[in-house]
Design a protein around this motif. Structure first.
Motif, PDB file in Angstrom:
ATOM      1  N   TRP A  25      -8.248   2.680  -2.646  1.00  0.00           N
ATOM      2  CA  TRP A  25      -8.116   1.980  -1.156  1.00  0.00           C
ATOM      3  C   TRP A  25      -6.913   1.215  -0.849  1.00  0.00           C
ATOM      4  N   SER A  26      -5.389   2.562  -1.039  1.00  0.00           N
ATOM      5  CA  SER A  26      -4.838   1.797  -0.669  1.00  0.00           C
ATOM      6  C   SER A  26      -4.399   3.153   0.235  1.00  0.00           C
ATOM      7  N   ILE A  67      -5.959   2.885   8.086  1.00  0.00           N
ATOM      8  CA  ILE A  67      -7.096   2.028   9.219  1.00  0.00           C
ATOM      9  C   ILE A  67      -5.677   1.158  10.040  1.00  0.00           C
ATOM     10  N   PHE A  68      -4.517   0.858   8.505  1.00  0.00           N
ATOM     11  CA  PHE A  68      -2.815   0.186   9.136  1.00  0.00           C
ATOM     12  C   PHE A  68      -2.541   1.573  10.530  1.00  0.00           C
ATOM     13  N   PHE A 123       1.132  -1.267  -0.062  1.00  0.00           N
ATOM     14  CA  PHE A 123      -0.219   0.266   0.265  1.00  0.00           C
ATOM     15  C   PHE A 123       0.731   1.407   0.133  1.00  0.00           C
ATOM     16  N   PHE A 144      -6.637   1.943   3.620  1.00  0.00           N
ATOM     17  CA  PHE A 144      -6.278   0.555   4.179  1.00  0.00           C
ATOM     18  C   PHE A 144      -4.870   1.561   5.162  1.00  0.00           C
TER      19      PHE A 144
END
Lengths: 311, 303
Positions: B30-31, B37-38, A111, B34
């Protein structure tokens, strides 16, 4: 080299002299080098190698260290139920934590790698914070988050109608908690290693794969993973060693409880050897870490020996 | 993606290109989703430390929303920063770390230089040995070392156990192999011509090291210094085993053994102490993040 360049006319005349002085320098070299490395050699010999063998010797003595008992301590350990609990928990702890750390690190690295380069530094900085904080300090924060009566987790969960969870009070939840904290501490390390590896994969490979019609999953499976194989293997083996030998997280979070269910080799060795003053038995317990360390070390060495030879 | 234009299927080209960029836009969204969230997962404990450290004990035991401070107060910070005991822990930690960093550099810089440039009998074996030493965890050595130092105390009368300076002997076993190992890597990346030229010009080996290697490998040396510092600041097992009197303790052990009294947890002060204990590495990291990360990825680090 600068000197030579400044006086080109004298260079030729000096060549012969230089060659002999270089020769002398090379002859003295090994002595100087040995002296430079001597403090390191002494340190390793007296404070690492000697104690490692001393541990073997200690493990063969009785509790008061007055009598040789051979393998008596090990026989005693094998008969104790707690010992087998510790073996089981050490394996569960290390394997589960390392797998989750590796997978999580891999995902997060992807990511971070996906987003534009100028924003990456900020995210990288934030995501590495758990790794920078001394584990003893951050585990205290987790202990407070897990607190059964006043803490944040159970308070938050109560809004979803999930009853208070005995995070560190129940054997299974306590195991879950120590693993969770270990993942939290260690995943950033995997993230940063994988991110460095991802950056070294040439972009053209992905472009070629995209043209060939590879989907997202195929690109990871056939391009990323093979290119990162070495770094994944080494990072995982390193982490396996460190996780297996972990001490502070378990010690602070549960101190091995409830009922010795979360003890791993290091914390149990501390309990027996230092707190219980049975130094030989404690030494025997910590020696059980050696086989797994040795296996991991052999695998790592195979990859690293190239670099050692260059040195 | 200019290569896409090679595609012979002319009419579908535009649609395909469009779908790729649309895919990328979604991948980006999306990256970020997430990553947020991380980041929440990774930053919750330190943020929670900060929140709790600003609360009074009354507010903590009132069981109001734990994620918010209703009446912020600095009383925990004042209590700790005016307590002689806490300042003692901080001082002990600082002095131990500074000495350990110095000792580590004095041992590992020349050793790394010798191992990366000058071959001598057994040098290759020693380089591998340094690496293996680095893999031996402290949790394997603390019991024999404890017994060794106790025996030294009995024989010579030199008392090492329960003195802060015993840590100056112990910590280098953790920092020296690692720092030597990453500096071997850094030194090996310096072109050989550079030091050969220096030797031809008549520089001694010491001069080559101080005038050429140390300046050129300075980023590597900074990275190693940061690591030596963070390792010695964070070490928990050795001080727990080897020191017991409160005036000899370093931060992590001090906070855990003195602020936790039986079953009474003064969480406000514990969290303040933990935050102050985490502060020095975090501050260094905030300023020298790139060196820190370079050091992490330079070769071999514990994870």
């Amino acid at each position: 080299m600068a000197d030579v360049a400044l006086r080109p006319n004298r260079a030729a005349a000096q060549t012969a002299r230089k060659r002999s002085s270089l020769h002398n320098a090379l002859r003295r070299k090994s002595t100087v080098a040995f002296l430079m490395a001597l403090p390191l050699i002494l340190l390793i010999a007296t404070l690492v190698i000697y104690p490692a063998f001393y541990a073997l010797h200690l493990a063969t003595l009785n509790k008061s260290m007055s009598r040789f008992v051979g393998l008596g301590n090990f026989e005693f350990l094998f008969k104790r139920e707690t010992f087998w609990l510790v073996v089981q928990q050490s394996c569960i702890f290390a394997i589960t934590a390392v797998i989750f750390k590796a997978v999580l690190g891999f995902i997060i690295a992807h990511f971070v790698h996906n987003i534009p380069a100028k924003g990456q530094r900020k995210w990288r900085g934030m995501l590495l914070v758990p790794w920078v904080i001394p584990p003893a300090m951050s585990t205290l924060a987790w202990l407070w988050l897990f607190d059964p009566s006043y803490s944040a987790f159970n308070y938050t969960l109560s809004f979803f109608g999930i009853g208070p969870i005995p995070w560190t009070g129940d054997a299974y939840w306590a195991r879950f908690s120590v693993i969770l904290v270990n993942i939290w501490v260690g995943a950033p390390f995997f993230m940063i290693m994988y991110l460095a590896a991802l950056k070294s994969v040439p972009e053209q490979l992905y472009e070629a794969a995209a043209i060939d019609g590879a989907n997202w999953w195929q690109r990871i499976w056939y391009v990323t993973l093979p290119m990162m194989r070495n770094i994944i293997a080494i990072t995982t083996l390193f982490s396996l060693i460190v996780t297996f030998a972990n001490f502070d997280i378990v010690r602070i979070l549960t101190a091995g409880g409830p009922l010795d269910h979360t003890h791993i080799f290091a914390t149990w060795a501390f309990r027996i050897g230092i707190e219980g003053s049975d130094i030989p038995l404690g030494a025997s317990v910590s020696l059980f870490m050696v086989p797994i360390l040795a296996v991991a070390a052999i695998f790592i060495l195979r990859d690293i020996s190239k670099r050692g030879n260059e040195a | 993606m200019s290569t896409v234009t090679i595609d012979k299927a002319g009419p579908t080209r535009k649609a395909k290109y469009g779908s790729i960029s649309r895919d990328r836009a979604w991948a980006l969204r999306w990256s970020y989703f997430f990553l947020v969230i991380f980041a929440i997962f990774f930053l919750t404990p330190p943020v929670y430390m900060l929140i709790t450290s600003l609360k009074s004990s009354a507010e903590i035991s009132a069981a109001t929303n734990p994620w918010w401070v209703f009446h912020p107060t600095l009383e925990n910070y004042i209590a700790l920063l005016t307590s002689n005991q806490f300042l003692r822990f901080f001082w002990n930690s600082a002095i131990v770390s500074i000495f350990v960093v110095t000792i580590t550099m004095l041992i590992s810089v020349p050793a790394a230089f010798a191992l990366s440039r000058m071959r001598f009998w057994g040098s290759a074996t020693l380089a591998t040995g340094v690496f293996l030493t680095y893999l031996i965890p402290e949790t394997l050595l603390f019991i024999p070392l404890f017994k060794m130092f106790a025996v030294i105390g009995d024989w010579t009368g030199i008392q090492l156990i329960n003195r802060w300076y015993v840590l100056l002997i112990l910590y280098p076993t953790l920092t020296v192999p690692f720092c030597t190992w990453i500096m071997i890597g850094y030194f090996a990346s310096i072109p050989k011509e550079l030091d050969e030229a220096a030797v031809i010009d008549g520089a001694s080996w010491i001069q080559t090291l101080t005038r050429i290697f140390i300046p050129v490998a300075f980023p590597g040396i900074i990275a190693a210094t940061i690591f030596a510092f963070t390792v010695s600041w964070a070490q928990f097992l050795y001080p727990l085993v080897f020191t017991t009197s409160t005036d000899q303790l370093v931060m992590p052990v001090g906070i855990i053994t003195t602020l936790i009294k039986g079953d009474v947890f003064n969480w406000g002060q514990i969290m303040t102490g933990a935050l102050l204990g985490a502060a020095p590495p975090l501050i260094i990291y905030a300023f020298l993040m790139d060196y820190y990360i370079a050091g992490l990825t330079a070769g071999a680090t514990k994870g």
